[in-house]
Write an enzyme that holds these catalytic residues in place. Structure first.
Site, PDB file in Angstrom:
ATOM      1  N   HIS A  19      30.983  42.415  29.758  1.00  0.00           N
ATOM      2  CA  HIS A  19      30.486  43.790  29.920  1.00  0.00           C
ATOM      3  C   HIS A  19      29.548  44.077  28.759  1.00  0.00           C
ATOM      4  O   HIS A  19      29.968  44.512  27.689  1.00  0.00           O
ATOM      5  CB  HIS A  19      31.681  44.768  29.944  1.00  0.00           C
ATOM      6  CG  HIS A  19      31.299  46.182  30.256  1.00  0.00           C
ATOM      7  ND1 HIS A  19      32.178  47.079  30.843  1.00  0.00           N
ATOM      8  CD2 HIS A  19      30.156  46.874  30.051  1.00  0.00           C
ATOM      9  CE1 HIS A  19      31.582  48.246  30.981  1.00  0.00           C
ATOM     10  NE2 HIS A  19      30.353  48.153  30.509  1.00  0.00           N
ATOM     11  N   HIS A  21      25.444  45.437  28.225  1.00  0.00           N
ATOM     12  CA  HIS A  21      24.138  45.879  28.729  1.00  0.00           C
ATOM     13  C   HIS A  21      23.085  45.367  27.761  1.00  0.00           C
ATOM     14  O   HIS A  21      23.095  45.749  26.587  1.00  0.00           O
ATOM     15  CB  HIS A  21      24.082  47.404  28.800  1.00  0.00           C
ATOM     16  CG  HIS A  21      25.145  48.002  29.674  1.00  0.00           C
ATOM     17  ND1 HIS A  21      24.920  48.347  30.993  1.00  0.00           N
ATOM     18  CD2 HIS A  21      26.447  48.291  29.433  1.00  0.00           C
ATOM     19  CE1 HIS A  21      26.032  48.845  31.510  1.00  0.00           C
ATOM     20  NE2 HIS A  21      26.985  48.815  30.590  1.00  0.00           N
ATOM     21  N   HIS A 199      30.996  49.816  37.338  1.00  0.00           N
ATOM     22  CA  HIS A 199      31.645  50.712  36.383  1.00  0.00           C
ATOM     23  C   HIS A 199      32.438  51.731  37.200  1.00  0.00           C
ATOM     24  O   HIS A 199      31.896  52.341  38.139  1.00  0.00           O
ATOM     25  CB  HIS A 199      30.612  51.467  35.562  1.00  0.00           C
ATOM     26  CG  HIS A 199      29.925  50.674  34.488  1.00  0.00           C
ATOM     27  ND1 HIS A 199      29.326  49.478  34.718  1.00  0.00           N
ATOM     28  CD2 HIS A 199      29.766  50.935  33.161  1.00  0.00           C
ATOM     29  CE1 HIS A 199      28.807  49.032  33.568  1.00  0.00           C
ATOM     30  NE2 HIS A 199      29.068  49.897  32.610  1.00  0.00           N
ATOM     31  N   GLU A 202      35.673  55.141  33.983  1.00  0.00           N
ATOM     32  CA  GLU A 202      35.328  55.342  32.567  1.00  0.00           C
ATOM     33  C   GLU A 202      35.448  56.850  32.330  1.00  0.00           C
ATOM     34  O   GLU A 202      36.425  57.299  31.740  1.00  0.00           O
ATOM     35  CB  GLU A 202      33.908  54.836  32.271  1.00  0.00           C
ATOM     36  CG  GLU A 202      33.481  55.017  30.815  1.00  0.00           C
ATOM     37  CD  GLU A 202      31.997  54.676  30.553  1.00  0.00           C
ATOM     38  OE1 GLU A 202      31.196  54.668  31.504  1.00  0.00           O
ATOM     39  OE2 GLU A 202      31.664  54.455  29.363  1.00  0.00           O
ATOM     40  N   ASP A 280      29.970  46.386  25.532  1.00  0.00           N
ATOM     41  CA  ASP A 280      29.224  47.416  26.263  1.00  0.00           C
ATOM     42  C   ASP A 280      27.791  47.568  25.737  1.00  0.00           C
ATOM     43  O   ASP A 280      26.886  46.940  26.275  1.00  0.00           O
ATOM     44  CB  ASP A 280      29.977  48.754  26.224  1.00  0.00           C
ATOM     45  CG  ASP A 280      29.684  49.649  27.412  1.00  0.00           C
ATOM     46  OD1 ASP A 280      28.944  49.239  28.309  1.00  0.00           O
ATOM     47  OD2 ASP A 280      30.232  50.781  27.451  1.00  0.00           O
ATOM     48  N   ASP A 281      27.592  48.392  24.714  1.00  0.00           N
ATOM     49  CA  ASP A 281      26.266  48.627  24.129  1.00  0.00           C
ATOM     50  C   ASP A 281      26.396  48.491  22.616  1.00  0.00           C
ATOM     51  O   ASP A 281      26.420  49.497  21.890  1.00  0.00           O
ATOM     52  CB  ASP A 281      25.761  50.026  24.505  1.00  0.00           C
ATOM     53  CG  ASP A 281      25.671  50.206  26.004  1.00  0.00           C
ATOM     54  OD1 ASP A 281      24.698  49.720  26.599  1.00  0.00           O
ATOM     55  OD2 ASP A 281      26.602  50.796  26.582  1.00  0.00           O
TER      56      ASP A 281
HETATM   57  N1  HPA Z   1      28.693  53.494  31.203  1.00  0.00           N
HETATM   58  C1  HPA Z   1      27.824  53.714  32.183  1.00  0.00           C
HETATM   59  N2  HPA Z   1      26.562  53.306  32.133  1.00  0.00           N
HETATM   60  C2  HPA Z   1      26.152  52.631  31.060  1.00  0.00           C
HETATM   61  C3  HPA Z   1      27.000  52.381  30.014  1.00  0.00           C
HETATM   62  C4  HPA Z   1      28.347  52.829  30.094  1.00  0.00           C
HETATM   63  O1  HPA Z   1      29.197  52.654  29.190  1.00  0.00           O
HETATM   64  N3  HPA Z   1      26.261  51.692  29.106  1.00  0.00           N
HETATM   65  C5  HPA Z   1      25.018  51.532  29.600  1.00  0.00           C
HETATM   66  N4  HPA Z   1      24.945  52.114  30.791  1.00  0.00           N
HETATM   67 ZN    ZN Z   2      28.893  49.601  30.501  1.00  0.00          ZN
END
Ligand code: HPA
Ligand code: ZN
Length: 337
Positions: A19, A21, A199, A202, A280-281
Site C-alpha cells: 500500500h 502511492h 481503499h 479508512e 501509504d504516503d
Molecule cells: N486514502 C485515500 N486516498 C489516498 C490516500 C489514502 O490514504 N493516499 C493517497 N490517496
Molecule cells: Zn492509500
C-alpha cells in the site's frame, strides 16, 4: 547490555510493501528540484516551509496538498526519478517486493498523457530487481471522487498499457463515494485478467468494505481498519483470509486513529485477520515501511515474533508467484536466525 552508540542498527526484516502511492513518496527536496527543472513556481519559500504544511485534519486536507504538489510531475523523466527515489529508500527499509499505486486521473486532468505516466514509472520499475533487489507491480487507482464515467474512460485509455499493470485500485476521498459506484469498471478490469483492490474502511463505514468484497470482488482491502466495528465483517474477512493493507502512521496523521498506542492492529491480529503494515504516503506521513514497523513495535509493544508475522503476511498477501512467495517466506524465517 546497552548497545554502544556506534552499534549498527539491526537489519530490517525483509518485507513486501502493498500500500504505497508513488505520488505520496514525493519528498520536498525532489518536489523543488522538479519544480526548478519544469519552470514551476511552488507556493512555499523552501523545503522546510513545505514540510510545515504537513499537518492534516483529515483525509481531504491531506489530499488537497497531495494533488497540488503533483503539479511538478510533468515528463517521463519526472515519473522515473520519483520511482527511483522511492526504490532507493525502500531498499534501505528491507522492502524486497513493492506493489505500487498511481493515480492517472490526477495527471491526465493536468494534460499529462497516461502513457507518459506509465512509461516513466515502468522505466524505473523495469530495472528495479537488478538495481535495488526489489520486484515490483503497478496498480492503477481510480479516483472515487471523480465520476464512474471518468474511471471507465481512464480504463479505456490504459488498455494499450494493461500488460504493465497487475491490478486496479480505488482511492481518494472515501465518504460519499461507495465502491458500488465503480461496479462496471472493476468488472471490466477483472475480465481483462487484472487483480482488484480498493481503499475501504479508512474514513468510510464497514458497509463500504462489504461492497468492495461483494460488488467489486476485490482480492485485498486497503486500510480496512473500520472493519472492527462490524463483527460479521471481521468473521467474513477472517474466513476468506482477505488481506488488509493497514498503514499505521497514515492513520495517525489523517486522524483516523487518535494515538498510535490506541491502534487496533493488535486486536486485528488477535481476531485472525491477515493484516499487513505499509506506509501509504511516506513523504507526508513521517515514515517508510520499516519506520512503520518500528513505530508499531514501540507504541504497541509488539515483539519480534509478531513483527515476523507481519513480514510473513506481507508476502502471503502479495501478488507473487508461489516460488517467489516461498523464497521470500524462507528469507523472513532465516532473518536474524
Ligand atoms: N486514502 C485515500 N486516498 C489516498 C490516500 C489514502 O490514504 N493516499 C493517497 N490517496
Ligand atoms: Zn492509500
Amino acid at each position: 547490555m546497552p548497545s554502544s552508540p556506534s552499534a549498527p542498527a539491526p537489519a530490517p526484516l525483509p518485507k513486501a510493501e502493498l500500500h504505497l502511492h508513488i505520488e505520496g513518496t514525493l519528498e520536498p527536496e525532489l518536489a523543488f528540484a522538479l519544480a526548478r527543472r519544469n519552470g514551476i513556481e511552488l507556493p512555499y519559500a523552501d523545503e522546510d516551509a513545505l514540510r510545515r504544511a504537513y499537518s492534516f485534519a483529515d483525509l481531504q486536507s491531506f489530499l488537497n496538498l497531495y494533488y497540488a504538489l503533483m503539479a511538478v510531475l510533468r515528463t517521463e523523466d519526472d515519473f522515473a526519478d520519483l520511482a527511483h527515489a522511492y526504490l532507493a529508500r525502500a531498499k534501505e527499509q528491507g522492502v524486497r517486493h513493492a506493489e505500487i499505486f498511481f493515480d492517472p486521473q490526477a495527471h491526465t486532468a493536468r494534460g499529462v498523457p497516461i502513457g507518459t505516466v506509465i512509461d516513466g514509472l515502468a522505466r524505473a520499475l523495469d530495472g528495479a530487481e537488478e538495481a535495488y533487489g526489489i520486484s515490483t507491480r503497478l496498480i492503477m487507482c481510480f479516483l472515487r471522487d471523480e465520476s464512474a464515467e471518468s474511471a471507465l474512460a481512464t480504463f479505456e485509455a490504459a488498455r494499450p498499457h494493461l500488460h504493465r499493470l497487475t491490478a486496479v485500485g480505488l482511492d481518494s476521498a472515501e465518504v460519499g463515494h461507495p465502491p458500488s459506484k465503480f461496479r462496471e469498471v472493476f468488472a471490466l478490469a477483472r475480465e481483462a485478467g487484472l487483480k482488484c483492490v480498493a481503499h475501504a474502511g479508512e474514513e468510510g463505514p464497514p458497509a463500504y468494505v462489504w461492497e468492495a468484497l461483494d460488488i467489486l470482488g476485490v482480492d485485498r482491502i486497503d486500510h480496512g481498519v473500520r472493519c472492527m466495528e462490524d463483527e460479521q465483517l471481521v468473521a467474513r474477512l477472517v474466513a476468506d483470509q482477505v488481506p488488509l493493507t493497514v498503514c499505521p502512521l497514515s492513520n495517525v496523521r489523517l486522524r483516523v486513529i487518535d494515538d498510535l498506542a490506541d491502534h487496533p492492529l493488535p486486536a486485528m491480529l488477535d481476531a485472525g485477520l491477515l493484516v499487513t503494515v505499509n506506509s501509504d504516503d511516506p513523504s507526508y506521513f513521517g515514515g517508510y515501511a520499516e519506520d512503520n514497523f518500528r513505530a508499531v513495535r514501540d507504541a504497541l509493544g509488539l515483539d519480534q515474533e509478531i513483527l515476523r508475522t507481519l513480514a510473513r503476511n506481507s508476502f502471503r498477501a502479495a501478488f507473487l508467484d508461489e516460488a517467489a512467495r516461498a523464497r521470500h517466506l524462507r528469507d523472513v524465517d532465516a532473518h536474524g536466525a
